[in-house]
Design an enzyme around this catalytic site. Structure first.
Site, short mmCIF file in Angstrom:
data_model
loop_
_atom_site.label_atom_id
_atom_site.label_comp_id
_atom_site.label_asym_id
_atom_site.label_seq_id
_atom_site.Cartn_x
_atom_site.Cartn_y
_atom_site.Cartn_z
N GLU A 33 -1.27 -20.62 24.19
CA GLU A 33 -1.68 -21.63 25.17
C GLU A 33 -2.57 -22.68 24.52
O GLU A 33 -2.42 -23.86 24.75
CB GLU A 33 -2.40 -20.96 26.34
CG GLU A 33 -2.71 -21.93 27.47
CD GLU A 33 -3.21 -21.24 28.72
OE1 GLU A 33 -3.76 -21.92 29.59
OE2 GLU A 33 -3.04 -20.00 28.85
N ARG A 81 -11.99 -15.77 36.35
CA ARG A 81 -10.90 -14.98 36.93
C ARG A 81 -11.24 -13.49 36.95
O ARG A 81 -10.81 -12.75 37.85
CB ARG A 81 -9.59 -15.22 36.19
CG ARG A 81 -8.38 -14.62 36.90
CD ARG A 81 -7.07 -15.10 36.29
NE ARG A 81 -6.72 -16.43 36.70
CZ ARG A 81 -5.79 -16.73 37.62
NH1 ARG A 81 -5.13 -15.76 38.24
NH2 ARG A 81 -5.52 -17.97 37.92
N ARG A 83 -2.50 -12.45 28.70
CA ARG A 83 -1.81 -12.04 29.93
C ARG A 83 -2.76 -11.43 30.96
O ARG A 83 -3.35 -10.38 30.73
CB ARG A 83 -0.72 -11.04 29.55
CG ARG A 83 0.31 -10.78 30.64
CD ARG A 83 1.39 -9.87 30.09
NE ARG A 83 2.56 -9.83 30.95
CZ ARG A 83 3.71 -9.22 30.61
NH1 ARG A 83 3.83 -8.63 29.42
NH2 ARG A 83 4.72 -9.22 31.44
N PHE A 111 -5.46 -13.11 31.99
CA PHE A 111 -6.48 -14.16 31.91
C PHE A 111 -7.80 -13.74 32.56
O PHE A 111 -8.36 -14.45 33.38
CB PHE A 111 -5.93 -15.43 32.59
CG PHE A 111 -6.58 -16.71 32.14
CD1 PHE A 111 -6.23 -17.30 30.95
CD2 PHE A 111 -7.53 -17.33 32.93
CE1 PHE A 111 -6.82 -18.49 30.55
CE2 PHE A 111 -8.13 -18.51 32.54
CZ PHE A 111 -7.77 -19.10 31.35
N GLU A 128 2.12 -11.74 35.07
CA GLU A 128 0.85 -11.06 34.79
C GLU A 128 0.55 -9.85 35.67
O GLU A 128 0.00 -8.86 35.18
CB GLU A 128 -0.29 -12.07 34.90
CG GLU A 128 -0.26 -13.14 33.84
CD GLU A 128 -1.30 -14.22 34.09
OE1 GLU A 128 -2.07 -14.52 33.18
OE2 GLU A 128 -1.33 -14.76 35.22
#
Length: 766
Positions: A233, A311, A343, A345, A717
């Protein structure tokens, strides 16, 4: 119909025959140059001098690029502009790039890069969470705190309290195809970049910035990746920028790829966490209040750490309705590779923390862990007057885990197997079995609101064939196939008519990263919008020709149907072409109803939740720590699945990867900041032999309640967290060794299991 069909991956044959072309397979000109970074050999200190005489004189070396040679911006960061491509006067982790070597071959560049003579003034590196706290080394001036209700008052009122602490390690992405990029200089100073990246637009932006030009002068193309998992990413920025700089300087095509050792030494990992907790509860095990603190080791630069830590906080309660909760998060700066997207996050870390808290509470109270979980679940969908509110103020209106739990317990024959495990443990001293259940409630959307958008470009040619392009990237997950199925369904044609083309910033601009499990949601909806536009144009043209109102024209079964007759889609396309109908359209989609304030910790952070639950059964050897996953049963919510076989494959792979994170995959840095586990010889990812011998995966197949594309749900995910059940099962097996809470550490390596067995048996640390 094209959706809901179990079609094979569009590149499956290419994958298994070795014919799939990845970035490093693209033929380069004979005079292409190959790049390598010269890397720091200490974790922290000032650079006193760099002597590159031997590097420049090494065989095959064409040129060497240093900090002084960079013409414009020297930054590869994803967000904070705090990550220079080449170190500026000081180094912050062992393996940090110092200079770039361009040589005739990959091997020559790597050999030459190691000939540098660098003099440092070393400083003591900050490596651990404890070091960072002592030095107040952090990325935000103070920890971020979110509150729901009054946790302190709830804890004070609670008849019982429980405190504890847990740790979990990071994780190397270990994509099969490593980081790689290639830059082709074009006329007028333009640049074409082929890159193995999940975020072509970010590569375009960062390359343009480094070259001192506009984004329109940089084109980035990505056909496929050999795995990404979040590691591509932001981590591909360095290679793409280095290639573009070298290509601009030399006028030659430049390629760069990391060897596996270099890849692991330079690139970021999953964030490791320590979580401290205090829980107040009643005699039934109902949680009354909780105070949880996350300590996140972020590495030397910010990268995506703030969003990852956010998150983790967003998933700190997982599937449980808690009236009073405080979540505190410390984002700590340390002298190691910048931790990055992986994966889930941050979601797995927050969710694992809560599941371990529940396991500890079950052990303390003696209440069955599944009963305890169900007792604390959110209220089910349709409950009248239920205050189903997350700690960040979002209503949970679609909670289906209660029904899913009951279904999985029944289909997996949990009650009988629980009894059989207990019987086994009573009669076997050395080998102990464990069985455990874990649920998942995972939010779907980017928390950075502007990323919740996607674009597409669809062409219908006059022979009825269709070219489809969108902003998502294919990394093996089947995104291209799913979007093609959506387009085929919208146009009413056979999927064989559709050619999926490489992701290209010149075709679809301003794309978001293929991440956050939103690839199909966003890009599928954008492609659907373009197809609906084309279908309407064709209907407006063809309807009057066949005495049918445009709204009554139907597209289905590879034909266009009118009031009295039908024609093939190919014939319809030909007629529309001759009638001068525009048969090319763009589509755009933005996720609705997203509103999020990360500082206050309030708002609708997600469009919807995906749910799942898993049961794992394991066995451990109490004398060696060796262990095996014997069986896994998983029930997962994908809404109305676009492609069940692809989704089941995603669930299976995610479970194994999640179990790997919590069992075998251990990252070890020494006291100098050197990553010791930097190769397959020292870092153990799960192999085929590590998969469960019995592996049952089922999909709920219940349409999403919100209007997602064809009522499907994300699958990338959420199933990763099913691997938590494997860890909990190992802990359950250890708990059979003695009365003490084993507090199994993650990852649960053989050594960790042996230590936990000793704690369970004696209550002492060994």
């Amino acid at each position: 119909m094209s959706i809901a069909k179990s079609l094979p991956h569009d590149a499956a044959l290419l994958h298994v025959t070795g014919k799939a072309r990845y970035t490093d397979d693209i033929p380069a000109p004979r005079d292409a140059l190959h790049l390598a970074f010269g890397m720091s050999t200490i974790a922290r200190g000032k650079i006193l001098s760099i002597d590159l005489t031997d590097v420049r004189a090494a065989a095959g070396v064409h040129s060497v690029i240093t900090l002084e040679d960079l013409p414009f911006d020297n930054d590869v960061s994803a967000v904070a502009h705090d990550e220079p491509l080449l170190a500026k006067g000081e180094v912050h982790f062992l393996g940090q790039p110092l200079f770039i070597v361009a040589a005739d071959s990959h091997l020559a560049a790597r050999k030459a890069a190691r000939k540098a003579k660098v003099e440092y003034a070393p400083e003591t590196p900050i490596l651990t969470i404890e070091d960072a706290l002592a030095a107040n080394s952090r990325f935000e001036s103070a920890p971020l705190v979110w509150r729901k209700g009054d946790a302190d008052a709830a804890l004070a009122r609670a008849p019982r309290t429980l405190t504890g602490s847990l740790t979990m390690g990071g994780q190397e992405h270990f994509y099969l195809e490593g980081q790689v990029a290639m830059a082709w200089p074009q006329e007028n100073g333009d640049m074409l970049v082929n890159c193995s990246t999940q975020h072509p637009t970010e590569i375009q932006h960062k390359v343009a910035e480094a070259l001192g030009t506009h984004m329109h002068a940089v084109r980035v193309e990505t056909r496929r990746m050999g795995g990404g998992f979040g590691g591509k990413e932001s981590q591909g920025n360095s290679l793409a920028i280095a290639c573009a700089l070298a290509a601009r300087a030399t006028g030659r095509v430049c390629r760069m790829r990391y060897d596996r050792d270099d890849d692991m030494m330079i690139t970021g990992k999953r964030h490791d966490f320590r979580i401290d907790y205090r829980v107040g509860y009643d005699d039934t095990g109902r949680i009354l209040g909780i105070d949880v603190t996350h300590y996140t080791r972020c590495g030397w630069a910010q990268d995506l750490s703030l969003a990852v830590a956010d998150r983790a906080m967003l998933h700190a309660e997982n599937a449980y309705l808690i009236a009073d909760m405080r979540i505190t998060s410390h984002r700590l700066k340390t002298n190691m590779q910048s931790a990055t997207a992986y994966r889930g996050f941050g979601g797995p870390q927050g969710l694992f923390g809560m599941e371990q808290i529940i396991a500890h509470l079950a052990h303390e109270t003696g209440i069955d862990p599944i009963t305890l979980r169900q007792r604390n679940y959110y209220q089910p969908m349709g409950s009248a007057g239920a205050e189903n509110t997350t700690p960040y103020g979002m209503q949970v209106t679609d909670f289906i885990l209660q029904d899913m739990t009951d279904r999985l317990l029944d289909t997996a024959d949990y009650t009988a197997r629980r009894a059989a495990v207990d019987d086994w443990n009573r009669t076997n001293a050395r080998l102990k079995k464990g069985i455990a259940f874990s649920p998942v409630k995972f939010g779907i959307s980017f928390t950075a609101t502007h990323y919740n958008q996607a674009g597409s470009l669809v062409h219908i040619y006059q022979d009825g064939s269709v070219a489809l392009n969108h902003g998502g990237t294919e990394m093996g997950q089947g995104l291209f196939l799913k979007v093609a199925q959506i387009a085929a369904e919208a146009l009413g044609i056979d999927i064989d008519r559709i050619r999926i083309t490489a992701t290209d910033t010149a075709k679809v601009p301003n794309t978001s990263a293929t991440a956050a499990s939103s690839g199909s949601d966003l890009n599928g909806a954008a492609a659907h919008a373009a197809c609906v536009t084309l279908r309407q144009r064709m209907a407006d043209c063809l309807g009057p020709l066949y005495q049918t109102p445009p709204e009554a024209v139907r597209f289905a079964d590879d034909q266009v149907h009118f009031a009295e007759q039908s024609i093939t889609f190919a014939e319809a396309a030909r007629i529309c072409y001759f009638q001068r109908v525009a048969l090319s359209a763009t589509g755009h989609y933005k996720t609705p109803d997203i509103s999020w304030d990360r500082i206050k910790g309030q708002g609708r952070a997600f469009y919807y939740f995906a749910y799942g639950c898993a049961i794992s059964e394991v066995v451990i050897d109490t004398l060696t720590g060796e262990n095996r996953i014997l069986r896994a049963d998983i029930l997962h919510d994908t809404g109305a699945s676009l492609n069940p076989v692809i989704d089941i494959g995603q669930v299976e792979g995610a479970y194994v990867q999640g179990a790997g994170w919590l069992t075998t995959e251990e990252l070890v840095w020494d006291d100098k900041g050197l990553l010791r586990t930097h190769a397959p010889s020292t870092y153990k990812i799960p192999a085929c032999s590590d998969r469960p011998r019995i592996f049952n995966v089922a999909l709920v197949n219940r349409p999403a309640p919100l209007p997602t594309v064809y009522r499907s749900k994300a699958v990338g995910e959420p199933p990763f967290m099913h691997g938590i059940s494997a860890f909990l099962a190992l802990q359950d097996a250890v708990a059979a060794c003695g009365p003490t809470w084993p507090a199994l550490r993650a990852p649960a390596t053989a050594e960790s299991i042996l230590q936990a067995v000793a704690r369970a048996q004696t209550g002492a640390e060994k």
